[in-house]
Design a protein around this motif. Structure first.
Motif, PDB file in Angstrom:
ATOM      1  N   VAL A 635      13.070 -11.705 -25.408  1.00  0.00           N
ATOM      2  CA  VAL A 635      13.804 -12.730 -24.669  1.00  0.00           C
ATOM      3  C   VAL A 635      13.272 -12.773 -23.241  1.00  0.00           C
ATOM      4  O   VAL A 635      13.278 -11.747 -22.549  1.00  0.00           O
ATOM      5  N   PRO A 636      12.789 -13.917 -22.773  1.00  0.00           N
ATOM      6  CA  PRO A 636      12.342 -14.004 -21.378  1.00  0.00           C
ATOM      7  C   PRO A 636      13.531 -13.933 -20.428  1.00  0.00           C
ATOM      8  O   PRO A 636      14.682 -14.138 -20.815  1.00  0.00           O
ATOM      9  N   ARG A 637      13.259 -13.631 -19.174  1.00  0.00           N
ATOM     10  CA  ARG A 637      14.343 -13.540 -18.204  1.00  0.00           C
ATOM     11  C   ARG A 637      14.974 -14.924 -17.985  1.00  0.00           C
ATOM     12  O   ARG A 637      14.318 -15.952 -18.168  1.00  0.00           O
ATOM     13  N   PHE A 638      16.249 -14.907 -17.580  1.00  0.00           N
ATOM     14  CA  PHE A 638      16.985 -16.160 -17.431  1.00  0.00           C
ATOM     15  C   PHE A 638      17.991 -16.003 -16.294  1.00  0.00           C
ATOM     16  O   PHE A 638      18.178 -14.912 -15.737  1.00  0.00           O
ATOM     17  N   LEU A 639      18.633 -17.118 -15.919  1.00  0.00           N
ATOM     18  CA  LEU A 639      19.617 -17.126 -14.849  1.00  0.00           C
ATOM     19  C   LEU A 639      21.028 -17.100 -15.449  1.00  0.00           C
ATOM     20  O   LEU A 639      21.284 -17.744 -16.472  1.00  0.00           O
ATOM     21  N   MET A 640      21.930 -16.346 -14.798  1.00  0.00           N
ATOM     22  CA  MET A 640      23.330 -16.311 -15.226  1.00  0.00           C
ATOM     23  C   MET A 640      24.198 -16.682 -14.024  1.00  0.00           C
ATOM     24  O   MET A 640      24.025 -16.125 -12.936  1.00  0.00           O
ATOM     25  N   ALA A 641      25.066 -17.644 -14.236  1.00  0.00           N
ATOM     26  CA  ALA A 641      25.982 -18.073 -13.186  1.00  0.00           C
ATOM     27  C   ALA A 641      27.420 -17.850 -13.660  1.00  0.00           C
ATOM     28  O   ALA A 641      27.786 -18.278 -14.760  1.00  0.00           O
ATOM     29  N   ILE A 642      28.202 -17.158 -12.835  1.00  0.00           N
ATOM     30  CA  ILE A 642      29.629 -16.976 -13.096  1.00  0.00           C
ATOM     31  C   ILE A 642      30.365 -17.914 -12.143  1.00  0.00           C
ATOM     32  O   ILE A 642      30.263 -17.780 -10.920  1.00  0.00           O
ATOM     33  N   SER A 643      31.060 -18.896 -12.716  1.00  0.00           N
ATOM     34  CA  SER A 643      31.669 -19.975 -11.923  1.00  0.00           C
ATOM     35  C   SER A 643      33.190 -19.905 -12.021  1.00  0.00           C
ATOM     36  O   SER A 643      33.745 -19.847 -13.122  1.00  0.00           O
ATOM     37  N   GLU A 644      33.819 -19.929 -10.852  1.00  0.00           N
ATOM     38  CA  GLU A 644      35.283 -19.935 -10.781  1.00  0.00           C
ATOM     39  C   GLU A 644      35.716 -21.268 -10.182  1.00  0.00           C
ATOM     40  O   GLU A 644      35.241 -21.653  -9.101  1.00  0.00           O
ATOM     41  N   ASP A 645      36.603 -21.967 -10.864  1.00  0.00           N
ATOM     42  CA  ASP A 645      37.115 -23.243 -10.388  1.00  0.00           C
ATOM     43  C   ASP A 645      38.085 -22.980  -9.228  1.00  0.00           C
ATOM     44  O   ASP A 645      39.145 -22.373  -9.406  1.00  0.00           O
ATOM     45  N   VAL A 646      37.679 -23.388  -8.005  1.00  0.00           N
ATOM     46  CA  VAL A 646      38.505 -23.133  -6.813  1.00  0.00           C
ATOM     47  C   VAL A 646      39.001 -24.458  -6.235  1.00  0.00           C
ATOM     48  O   VAL A 646      39.306 -24.540  -5.037  1.00  0.00           O
ATOM     49  N   THR A 647      39.061 -25.484  -7.064  1.00  0.00           N
ATOM     50  CA  THR A 647      39.498 -26.792  -6.574  1.00  0.00           C
ATOM     51  C   THR A 647      40.912 -26.719  -5.994  1.00  0.00           C
ATOM     52  O   THR A 647      41.184 -27.220  -4.879  1.00  0.00           O
ATOM     53  N   GLN A 648      41.846 -26.083  -6.741  1.00  0.00           N
ATOM     54  CA  GLN A 648      43.215 -25.981  -6.256  1.00  0.00           C
ATOM     55  C   GLN A 648      43.299 -25.156  -4.980  1.00  0.00           C
ATOM     56  O   GLN A 648      44.058 -25.471  -4.066  1.00  0.00           O
ATOM     57  N   ARG A 649      42.495 -24.101  -4.903  1.00  0.00           N
ATOM     58  CA  ARG A 649      42.494 -23.280  -3.698  1.00  0.00           C
ATOM     59  C   ARG A 649      42.008 -24.082  -2.495  1.00  0.00           C
ATOM     60  O   ARG A 649      42.560 -23.995  -1.395  1.00  0.00           O
ATOM     61  N   ARG A 650      40.954 -24.887  -2.722  1.00  0.00           N
ATOM     62  CA  ARG A 650      40.426 -25.694  -1.626  1.00  0.00           C
ATOM     63  C   ARG A 650      41.456 -26.732  -1.174  1.00  0.00           C
ATOM     64  O   ARG A 650      41.631 -26.966   0.023  1.00  0.00           O
ATOM     65  N   LEU A 651      42.144 -27.329  -2.141  1.00  0.00           N
ATOM     66  CA  LEU A 651      43.174 -28.296  -1.777  1.00  0.00           C
ATOM     67  C   LEU A 651      44.293 -27.621  -0.997  1.00  0.00           C
ATOM     68  O   LEU A 651      44.828 -28.179  -0.019  1.00  0.00           O
ATOM     69  N   SER A 652      44.660 -26.387  -1.417  1.00  0.00           N
ATOM     70  CA  SER A 652      45.711 -25.647  -0.713  1.00  0.00           C
ATOM     71  C   SER A 652      45.269 -25.289   0.703  1.00  0.00           C
ATOM     72  O   SER A 652      46.045 -25.364   1.659  1.00  0.00           O
ATOM     73  N   GLU A 653      44.010 -24.879   0.830  1.00  0.00           N
ATOM     74  CA  GLU A 653      43.493 -24.525   2.158  1.00  0.00           C
ATOM     75  C   GLU A 653      43.488 -25.735   3.081  1.00  0.00           C
ATOM     76  O   GLU A 653      43.789 -25.633   4.278  1.00  0.00           O
ATOM     77  N   GLU A 654      43.098 -26.899   2.515  1.00  0.00           N
ATOM     78  CA  GLU A 654      43.110 -28.100   3.341  1.00  0.00           C
ATOM     79  C   GLU A 654      44.537 -28.435   3.773  1.00  0.00           C
ATOM     80  O   GLU A 654      44.781 -28.822   4.936  1.00  0.00           O
ATOM     81  N   ALA A 655      45.504 -28.281   2.841  1.00  0.00           N
ATOM     82  CA  ALA A 655      46.905 -28.538   3.203  1.00  0.00           C
ATOM     83  C   ALA A 655      47.385 -27.541   4.255  1.00  0.00           C
ATOM     84  O   ALA A 655      48.107 -27.893   5.210  1.00  0.00           O
ATOM     85  N   LEU A 656      46.969 -26.278   4.083  1.00  0.00           N
ATOM     86  CA  LEU A 656      47.351 -25.242   5.043  1.00  0.00           C
ATOM     87  C   LEU A 656      46.757 -25.527   6.412  1.00  0.00           C
ATOM     88  O   LEU A 656      47.414 -25.344   7.441  1.00  0.00           O
ATOM     89  N   ALA A 657      45.480 -25.987   6.416  1.00  0.00           N
ATOM     90  CA  ALA A 657      44.838 -26.304   7.693  1.00  0.00           C
ATOM     91  C   ALA A 657      45.586 -27.429   8.402  1.00  0.00           C
ATOM     92  O   ALA A 657      45.780 -27.398   9.635  1.00  0.00           O
TER      93      ALA A 657
END
Length: 914
Positions: A635-657
């Motif tokens: 198996v050749p080398r490959f890229l692995m991405a671990i993605s966390e959906d932070v949409t709600q957190r960003r919306l909360s931060e904007e509201a907090l700001a």
């Protein structure tokens, strides 16, 4: 008689099968060849049943293309095999078919054209380059071709010219006839062979006769022969030009010229002969178009076996007595010439056949002699090899014994009874038997376990009876018995010894105990790998965050269900895309740069918070942790991405700001009430000055005489005090305005002075001594002026409140600005108040935490949020003496919001406040 000759010259001559037209010119025989010889330096060229020797200018008459190529292709192919150059001049529409015929004859035209051995030209571009035929130009051109060929890489050229183009214009025919006679002078000086081909159905009889008389060699009926009708160029040209002049000067002669197609004459004769093929040959009257023509056949030979000459005339009395006599003489001459040509061709054929047979027999004898000598040499070599093999056999026996003794495998040999005849040292060490003890014993009784002995005896007996073996030549695994009773796994290969007499066998055995242990360990490891892969698959599919695997180009390989739901694509749809295809345009370049650094091993992994564009067009925020997974052999080398959906957190931060911004505005309004007395004092001073100066100005103007200079000075002071009041109001409006934050380049020292000017009166009433240590070389910073001034104002108020109960020491407040490391600017507010306890050190920046009886606990929390939004940090440290120091540091450049937390560090100012 001369008049009759002129009339015959104006008649049409038509060839029938096996027919030839004699032609004479006023008493001269046409088969005279003296005065025209050609000297050749090359060997004769075989062609059409004969050969080209001294004379190589040939006219070839054919009735069809098939006949033409049947005669020419062997001649052309022989030329390629002899290394001669080939120049072919064909009709423009026959170029492709000509190349196909060459290919079918075994000649590769592509290679021939590329190498220059073949030149293929159009007869129109060769003979009519500007639409007209110029004999002089063509003779010069052929002279150039012949000379270039003589100087080139080929010994001679074989030139084949298709002459159909000449029939399009009568003047062309006459010019070609004259050219064919003149060009003999060119070909006489060179070794090239030139074949001019004419289709009989396209040329009139008189043209055919004249063409024949211009060539020393002729092909009729597919046979090459010396032309008995050839006339030397000087003599022919003189006669031909006289006839051309006579035709042009004699309208009567031209008018009696019969232009009847040869096919029509042939059809008329065939119809006439179909009735009675043996009827006597006499003149017949036949109508051709609008004319009645007398046709008279003249047989060639005794019974016309060589064919006939057909003569036609529009005269009613044709043929007369003189005509018949002249035609008989011409027919006799033609018959004699044809018979001589046939005899000569047959003689040459027989001679060639004899030469061929002699050559073949000579070659056979030479081959037999060569084979005999070869056989003698081979026999001597065989005897020498036999002696050598005997010597080698002796050496081989000793080598074989050494190999058997030193082999790492056990070697055991048995005879047809199964008794041991060889037992090498490795077998002794492996099985624990001495060689002398086992020689002559049955193999089954020595190393085969008891459970397998009966099977061994049955198989051995079956092979001896039927020669059917299931084990010979195969690699088998079995167990073998040692002298101490142990059974060990061995790998066995049995071969039959090639020898005369009863069969014998050799067995190669190898102890594979260690290999079996390794295989068991490998199977165990493989099972562990499978379990590990199952665990990885379970983690991949059931992870609470999105996981995506891509190749090094960013194309998706696999994604889990969480990642698919986050982007709204199925796994099959994602496998047609790259991660950049679903990345928001603002993040593409940054993402591409980070991937490049990752692949170039400038970093081991990276984190990026970016926006994805879902399949439905909506944007989602995700925090990605990307790394390279090393490859394996499969198996050749490959890229692995671990993605966390932070949409709600960003919306909360904007509201907090937004909430923090509103809270900061509330705090500023609150501070307005606290600073009311100070603000009133700041405004009252310039207002008092304005009143006093106005009164003074009135008195000066009322004096007698008026003091104008003094009045002007008081007016100036009045204007100055008005500006001072206006500036105070302007600073207040700026500090407490509700406009949105907007970063700008600003001087932190100047902003500090503006804030302290508003608080100065309040500080003085509280007995606080304010001191400045503002750096002169402080670089400008980029930030929101109002927010940063609010932070400074909060720190000043907190410091003044902290010193409100300090009656035993001076109430000193120091504001210092200075450069900080990493291109930052620091501002510190140091007081001599009560400070803070270790228990409250970790809480003073928390929202709604306060040590004041009337405080709200939001000042420091808001200040921390503002500084962190400027990518800076706010911290507090206790002083060595009484009081505390609150500091913040911000970068000189502003790149956006920051998520850095603020915490308190009791000892190091450089440590984050949270």
């Amino acid at each position: 008689m001369d008049e009759r000759i002129d009339q015959y010259q104006s008649m049409d001559w038509t060839f029938m099968p096996k027919m030839v037209h004699p032609y004479s010119a006023k008493g001269r025989r046409i088969n005279i060849l003296w005065g025209f010889t050609m000297n050749r330096t090359t060997a004769p060229i075989p062609f059409a049943g004969s050969q080209l020797d001294a004379n190589r200018h040939v006219c070839a008459f054919f009735n069809s293309d098939e006949e033409e190529y049947r005669v020419l292709l062997p001649f052309i192919k022989d030329g390629f095999q002899c290394g001669h150059k080939a120049i072919h001049v064909v009709n423009p529409d026959q170029r492709q078919s000509h190349l196909q015929r060459l290919d079918q004859a075994g000649i590769d035209p592509t290679i021939a054209l590329q190498s220059g051995q073949l030149e293929l030209r159009s007869n129109v571009e060769t003979y009519l380059p500007d639409g007209r035929f110029d004999p002089d130009r063509m003779i010069a051109a052929f002279e150039q071709v012949a000379s270039d060929n003589a100087k080139g890489a080929f010994p001679l050229s074989r030139i084949c010219c298709r002459m159909d183009w000449a029939v399009e214009d009568r003047s062309h025919v006459d010019d070609v006839i004259e050219f064919e006679s003149r060009v003999n002078e060119v070909w006489r000086r060179h070794d090239d062979a030139v074949i001019c081909t004419y289709h009989l159905g396209k040329f009139g009889g008189d043209a055919v006769i004249d063409i024949m008389r211009t060539h020393p060699m002729v092909i009729i009926g597919g046979i090459l022969q010396q032309n008995p009708f050839f006339v030397a160029p000087d003599e022919f040209l003189r006669e031909f030009r006289q006839r051309r002049a006579h035709r042009s000067d004699s309208p009567a002669a031209a008018s009696c010229k019969l232009r009847i197609p040869a096919q029509d004459i042939s059809q008329a004769l065939n119809t006439w002969l179909e009735v009675d093929g043996h009827k006597s040959l006499s003149a017949i009257r036949h109508r051709f178009g609008d004319e009645d023509i007398s046709i008279f056949p003249v047989p060639l030979g005794v019974d016309g076996e060589s064919g006939m000459i057909v003569v036609g005339s529009d005269r009613l009395d044709f043929p007369g007595q003189t005509d018949s006599l002249l035609l008989s003489v011409a027919a006799n001459q033609a018959s004699i010439g044809l018979q001589e040509a046939r005899l000569l061709a047959e003689q040459r054929r027989i001679a060639a056949e004899l030469d061929r047979r002699v050559s073949e027999r000579t070659a056979e004898l030479a081959t037999a002699n060569k084979e005999l000598r070869k056989e003698i040499v081979e026999r001597k070599l065989a005897e020498e090899r036999l002696r050598h093999e005997e010597r080698e056999l002796k050496r081989s026996e000793s080598h074989k014994a050494a190999i058997v003794d030193s082999s790492a495998d056990c070697i055991v040999a048995i005879d047809h009874q199964g008794r041991i005849t060889e037992f090498n040292p490795t077998a002794e060490q492996t099985f624990g038997h001495r060689r002398s003890d086992v020689l002559g014993k049955l193999l089954a009784d020595v190393i085969i376990p008891h459970s397998l002995r009966e099977k061994h005896r049955t198989g051995f007996a079956r092979y001896l009876a039927t020669s059917d073996s299931r084990v010979l030549g195969r690699r088998l695994e079995m167990t073998a018995l040692c002298n101490d009773g142990r059974e060990i796994p061995v790998e066995l290969t049995i071969t039959r010894i090639p020898q005369d007499g009863p069969p014998a066998f050799t067995g190669h055995l190898r102890d594979i105990t260690e290999r079996k242990r390794s295989e068991d360990a490998l199977r165990l490891a493989h099972a562990q790998v499978l379990r590990s892969e199952e665990r990885w698959r379970s983690v991949f599919e059931n992870s609470a965050v999105g996981v995506a695997l891509t190749d090094l180009n960013g194309r998706f390989i696999a994604t889990n269900l969480v990642y698919q739901k986050m982007l709204g694509y199925s796994e099959a749809e994602l496998q047609q895309l790259t991660f950049l295809d679903v990345t928001h345009e603002e993040n593409v370049e940054e993402n591409r740069t980070l991937i490049g650094e990752l692949l170039d091993e400038k970093r081991q992994q990276f984190q990026i918070e970016k926006q994805y564009r879902r399949k439905d067009g909506e944007l989602v925020w995700a925090r990605n942790n990307v790394s390279v997974v090393p490859g394996t052999e499969r198996v050749p080398r490959f890229l692995m991405a671990i993605s966390e959906d932070v949409t709600q957190r960003r919306l909360s931060e904007e509201a907090l700001a937004r909430a923090r911004s509103e809270l900061a505005k509330v705090a500023r309004i609150t501070s307005l009430g606290v600073l009311t007395a100070s603000i009133a004092h700041e405004i009252n001073q310039p207002l008092s000055g304005i009143i006093t100066n106005a009164s003074t100005c009135l008195r000066m103007l009322s004096a007698d005489p008026p003091n104008v200079d003094g009045a002007q000075e008081t007016v100036r002071r009045t204007i100055r005090d008005g500006n001072r009041a206006s500036n105070v109001i302007t600073r207040l409006r700026t500090l407490y305005s509700k406009k949105e934050p907007s970063p700008e380049s600003m001087d932190l020292n100047e902003a500090t002075r503006e804030v302290t000017a508003l608080s100065l009166s309040d500080l003085q009433r509280s007995g606080v001594m304010l001191r400045y240590e503002l750096a002169d070389d402080l670089p400008p910073v980029v930030g929101d002026r109002i927010q940063l001034q609010q932070v400074i104002l909060n720190l000043l108020r907190n410091a003044a409140d902290a010193m409100g109960t300090a009656d035993d020491r001076p109430r000193e407040l120091l504001i210092r600005t200075e450069r900080d490391e990493q291109n930052r600017v620091r501002l510190s507010v140091k007081d001599s108040g009560v400070g803070f306890t270790p228990q409250s050190a970790e809480k003073i920046f928390d929202p709604f935490y306060t040590t004041k009886t009337d405080g709200m606990g939001i000042g420091l929390s808001i200040s921390r949020s503002i500084i962190e939004a400027h990518q800076g940090r706010l911290w507090a440290t206790p002083n060595d003496g009484p009081g505390a120091t609150f500091s913040f540091a911000i970068p000189c450049t502003f790149e956006g919001l920051s998520d850095t937390e603020t915490r308190v560090n009791r000892s190091e100012p450089s440590t984050d406040a949270a």
